[in-house]
Design an enzyme around this catalytic site. Structure first.
Site, short mmCIF file in Angstrom:
data_model
loop_
_atom_site.label_atom_id
_atom_site.label_comp_id
_atom_site.label_asym_id
_atom_site.label_seq_id
_atom_site.Cartn_x
_atom_site.Cartn_y
_atom_site.Cartn_z
N HIS A 127 43.38 46.51 12.53
CA HIS A 127 43.80 45.24 11.92
C HIS A 127 45.32 45.19 11.69
O HIS A 127 45.86 44.09 11.43
CB HIS A 127 43.11 45.02 10.57
CG HIS A 127 41.64 44.80 10.67
ND1 HIS A 127 41.07 43.88 11.51
CD2 HIS A 127 40.60 45.42 10.02
CE1 HIS A 127 39.74 43.93 11.38
NE2 HIS A 127 39.44 44.86 10.49
N ASP A 245 30.87 50.65 12.00
CA ASP A 245 30.32 49.76 10.97
C ASP A 245 29.43 48.67 11.54
O ASP A 245 28.93 47.82 10.79
CB ASP A 245 31.42 49.16 10.10
CG ASP A 245 32.65 48.75 10.88
OD1 ASP A 245 32.64 48.81 12.12
OD2 ASP A 245 33.65 48.37 10.24
#
Length: 308
Positions: A127, A245
């Site tokens: 990110h 995830d």
């Protein structure tokens, strides 16, 4: 096959608070599972060095670096960067180790010291934008390493594979106008960072999927969209943003992958790397917050990398 694991105790000293899912316990869970699965002793364990500033500057602005370097708080304090990203006294050092691991692994793979590598490091990176940290991420470890491979080591084409449940917006931004790089990913949408999916191009094959997507759909995306793009591009090295995830036990997202899916994806990338890249792969940990699922998934990923 010779597979290296890069890590460093500094990466466990970065701590954003007991409430935070991106916790130091993640790396211990991985180490425990590697030992418990009896493969730890078969791997080449290497210490992550500190990254050179010049490597960070290939992907990040001076201001983005200064946000981390110049705001390290005193021991026991924290400095907030955004609502879910903060610094403690060790964060700058940990971020240097995480990016340094990716660069060192890249050099070792290109030099033929090892076949491939997994960087068990934190903070994660995908990110982190060229202009700012965000979303648990301080520096974009994979982007830093990929630009090192292109601009320092002279490779002509690299591919970046991202299988985190969240979109690697920082990586997409870093390579959006870079014809020497191909990025392929899937990501749950809508979900953080809540950016609109960009059109698929010859160099960006980032595929949004809805919540509750399971492994069969992901395998179809890999087969029908990723692999044709990778074969057409013929990368000389692969980098993996390895987030776990999207596992069905991880509550931070809502997808339904299991360990066998991560092993299968890794095997497909190994096949591509053998065809075009002399087997060269560097994988870096991104997300994965259910500690048991994370450890088991990393074992599946590393066993595939090591042909175990």
């Amino acid at each position: 096959m010779s597979t290296a694991i890069y890590s460093h105790p500094d990466c466990q000293r970065h701590d954003m608070g007991d409430w935070h899912p991106e916790s130091p316990a993640r790396l211990q869970a991985i180490a425990d599972q590697l030992i418990g699965s009896h493969i730890s002793d078969l791997l080449d364990h290497r210490e992550a060095p500190l990254v050179d500033l010049a490597d960070l500057e290939r992907n990040h602005s001076k201001n983005a670096i200064a946000i981390v370097r110049d705001n390290v708080p005193a021991e026991g304090d924290t400095y907030p960067i955004d609502g879910d990203t903060s610094l403690n006294a060790w964060s700058w050092r940990a971020a240097q180790r995480a990016a340094g691991a990716a660069v060192a692994a890249t050099d070792a793979v290109i030099d033929g010291e090892i076949d491939n590598a997994f960087c068990s490091v934190r903070p994660p990176g995908h990110h982190a934008r060229p202009v700012e940290p965000m979303g648990f991420c301080l520096f974009n470890n994979v982007a830093v390493a990929a630009k090192h491979a292109l601009d320092v080591r002279g490779l002509s084409r690299v591919a970046i594979v991202d299988f985190d449940v969240h979109h690697g917006n920082g990586t997409e931004e870093a390579f959006r106008n870079e014809p020497r790089a191909l990025m392929v990913s899937f990501f749950q949408h809508p979900l953080y960072p809540y950016c609109e999916p960009q059109p698929i191009t010859d160099h960006q094959v980032n595929v949004p999927v809805p919540a509750y997507t399971k492994g069969d759909v992901v395998r179809q995306i890999v087969t029908e969209q990723w692999l044709p793009a990778l074969h057409a591009f013929q990368p000389e090295m692969l980098f993996i943003s390895a987030g776990f995830d999207a596992h069905r036990e991880d509550d931070i997202g809502g997808m339904g992958l299991v360990e066998a899916d991560y092993a299968w994806i890794t095997q497909q990338m190994m096949d591509v790397a053998r065809l075009y890249a002399k087997g060269r792969i560097v994988s870096c940990l991104e997300g994965g917050y259910n500690l048991s699922a994370l450890g088991r998934s990393v074992v599946a990923h590393v066993k595939a990398l090591a042909d175990l």
